[in-house]
Motif scaffolding. Structure first.
Motif, PDB file in Angstrom:
ATOM      1  N   PRO A  27       0.820  -1.217   0.000  1.00  0.00           N
ATOM      2  CA  PRO A  27       0.000   0.000   0.000  1.00  0.00           C
ATOM      3  C   PRO A  27       0.858   1.273   0.000  1.00  0.00           C
ATOM      4  CG  PRO A  27      -0.627  -1.470   1.822  1.00  0.00           C
ATOM      5  CD  PRO A  27       0.481  -2.133   1.090  1.00  0.00           C
ATOM      6  N   GLY A  69      -5.601   2.382  -0.150  1.00  0.00           N
ATOM      7  CA  GLY A  69      -6.431   1.774   0.903  1.00  0.00           C
ATOM      8  C   GLY A  69      -6.969   0.411   0.466  1.00  0.00           C
ATOM      9  N   ALA A  72      -4.263  -2.034   0.806  1.00  0.00           N
ATOM     10  CA  ALA A  72      -4.065  -2.323   2.243  1.00  0.00           C
ATOM     11  C   ALA A  72      -5.126  -3.301   2.741  1.00  0.00           C
ATOM     12  CB  ALA A  72      -4.112  -1.019   3.048  1.00  0.00           C
ATOM     13  N   ARG A  73      -6.376  -3.046   2.362  1.00  0.00           N
ATOM     14  CA  ARG A  73      -7.450  -3.917   2.847  1.00  0.00           C
ATOM     15  C   ARG A  73      -7.349  -5.310   2.221  1.00  0.00           C
ATOM     16  NH1 ARG A  73      -9.767   1.149   2.978  1.00  0.00           N
ATOM     17  NH2 ARG A  73     -10.330   1.152   0.780  1.00  0.00           N
ATOM     18  N   THR A  78      -3.514  -3.056   6.684  1.00  0.00           N
ATOM     19  CA  THR A  78      -3.913  -1.695   7.058  1.00  0.00           C
ATOM     20  C   THR A  78      -3.157  -1.292   8.323  1.00  0.00           C
ATOM     21  OG1 THR A  78      -6.087  -2.045   6.124  1.00  0.00           O
ATOM     22  CG2 THR A  78      -5.910  -0.308   7.726  1.00  0.00           C
ATOM     23  N   THR A  79      -2.349  -0.233   8.210  1.00  0.00           N
ATOM     24  CA  THR A  79      -1.527   0.148   9.372  1.00  0.00           C
ATOM     25  C   THR A  79      -1.723   1.625   9.721  1.00  0.00           C
ATOM     26  OG1 THR A  79       0.341   0.789   7.973  1.00  0.00           O
ATOM     27  CG2 THR A  79       0.278  -1.511   8.729  1.00  0.00           C
ATOM     28  N   ALA A  83      -1.740   5.021   7.299  1.00  0.00           N
ATOM     29  CA  ALA A  83      -2.745   6.091   7.346  1.00  0.00           C
ATOM     30  C   ALA A  83      -2.060   7.446   7.527  1.00  0.00           C
ATOM     31  CB  ALA A  83      -3.711   5.828   8.507  1.00  0.00           C
TER      32      ALA A  83
END
Ligand SMILES: CCCCCCCC/C=C\CCCCCCCC(=O)OC[C@H](COP(=O)(O)O[C@@H]1[C@H](O)[C@H](OP(=O)(O)O)[C@@H](O)[C@H](O)[C@H]1O)OC(=O)CCCCCCC/C=C\CCCCCCCC
Ligand SMILES: Nc1ccn([C@@H]2O[C@H](COP(=O)(O)O)[C@@H](O)[C@H]2O)c(=O)n1
Ligand SMILES: [Mg+2]
Ligand SMILES: [Mg+2]
Length: 210
Positions: A27, A69, A72-73, A78-79, A83
């Motif tokens: 990501p 995103g 990431a998902r 997801t971190t 973000a």
């Protein structure tokens, strides 16, 4: 307003996110490539007065902001750092877009008035994002505003793109409207934050950390 399209875009981008994740693309790579692409294209095309080409290329890179995103998902990656990186590079990208326009207006575009309007949009846009970040750091949710980032980008890119095609009035009108809406959003977010931080009862989304 455009935030309501977010779930739809998330769903549409998920298969592409899965594919990129399968190819081993992280990501943060998508985030970095998108931001770098926006910064370079805004600072190359806009100062030369290539407003249509600039808007088209920037749009391609800015859309990667919705893809990071999804990657990431899709990869369950997801971190918080991701973000943070995403939001921070959003600010640099927005600054580059409006700086590119300012360089054009103060240079070959010979329209200092629009240069100052662009400067106002840049500062107000940063204000919009800063208020939310600071409110969240104080535990208050601040997800409000008539011109969040997606709205600001659509107005700016469409106005600059059509201006580059010599459609009359669109560019100045777009910039003045953006300035007005950004200013209104600053006020909306200030009021929302004040209400949330001064009301004794906490509301949905507030975390209470100070
Ligand atoms: C004649 C031409 C007509 C063209 C018509 C175009 C119509 C376009 C209509 C819809 C397309 C856009 C849909 C966008 C939907 C976006 C959904 C969304 O919410 O995306 C958000 C997402 C990332 O959000 P993040 O959570 O990662 O980022 C947050 C954000 O930075 C916050 O900022 P703040 O709001 O506070 O200022 C931060 O606070 C927060 O921390 C941070 O996490 O995606 C984006 O932000 C990017 C959205 C990009 C949308 C741009 C699309 C461009 C579309 C059209 C431009 C067309 C230009 C064509 C050029 C040629 C013209 C002739
Ligand atoms: N490098 C990244 C980028 C994003 N994320 C996660 O995705 C969320 C944002 O997704 P968008 O598609 O709406 O930009 C962000 O809040 C992170 O949860 C990530 O982990 N790493
Ligand atoms: Mg993103
Ligand atoms: Mg981003």
């Amino acid at each position: 307003m455009l935030r309501y399209l977010r779930p739809l875009f998330s769903r549409l981008l998920l298969p592409l996110g899965r594919l990129l994740a399968k190819l081993g693309i992280t990501p943060s790579t998508v985030t970095l490539v998108g931001a770098l692409g926006v910064v370079v294209s805004a600072l190359v095309f806009y100062p030369l007065g290539e407003l249509f080409a600039g808007s088209a290329v920037i749009t391609g890179f800015v859309l990667l902001d919705m893809l990071d995103g999804a990657v990431a998902r899709a990869s369950d990656n997801t971190t918080k750092w991701g973000a943070f990186l995403d939001s921070t590079l959003d600010r640099l990208s927005d600054a580059a877009i409006l700086s590119g326009l300012m360089l054009w207006f103060f240079g070959g575009g010979e329209n200092p008035t629009l240069g100052y309007v662009s400067l106002f949009c840049l500062v107000a846009g940063f204000g919009v994002s800063y208020i939310k970040a600071r409110a969240e750091a104080l535990g208050a949710n601040c997800d409000v505003g008539i011109a969040e980032r997606a709205e600001r980008l659509v107005i700016l890119l469409v106005a600059a793109g059509l201006g580059g095609l010599d459609v009359p009035y669109v560019l100045p009108a777009g910039l003045w409207i953006l300035a007005l809406l950004s200013g209104i959003t600053v006020v909306q977010r200030l009021i929302e934050t004040r209400n949330r931080l001064t009301r004794p009862r906490r509301t949905a989304g507030d975390t209470g950390s100070v």
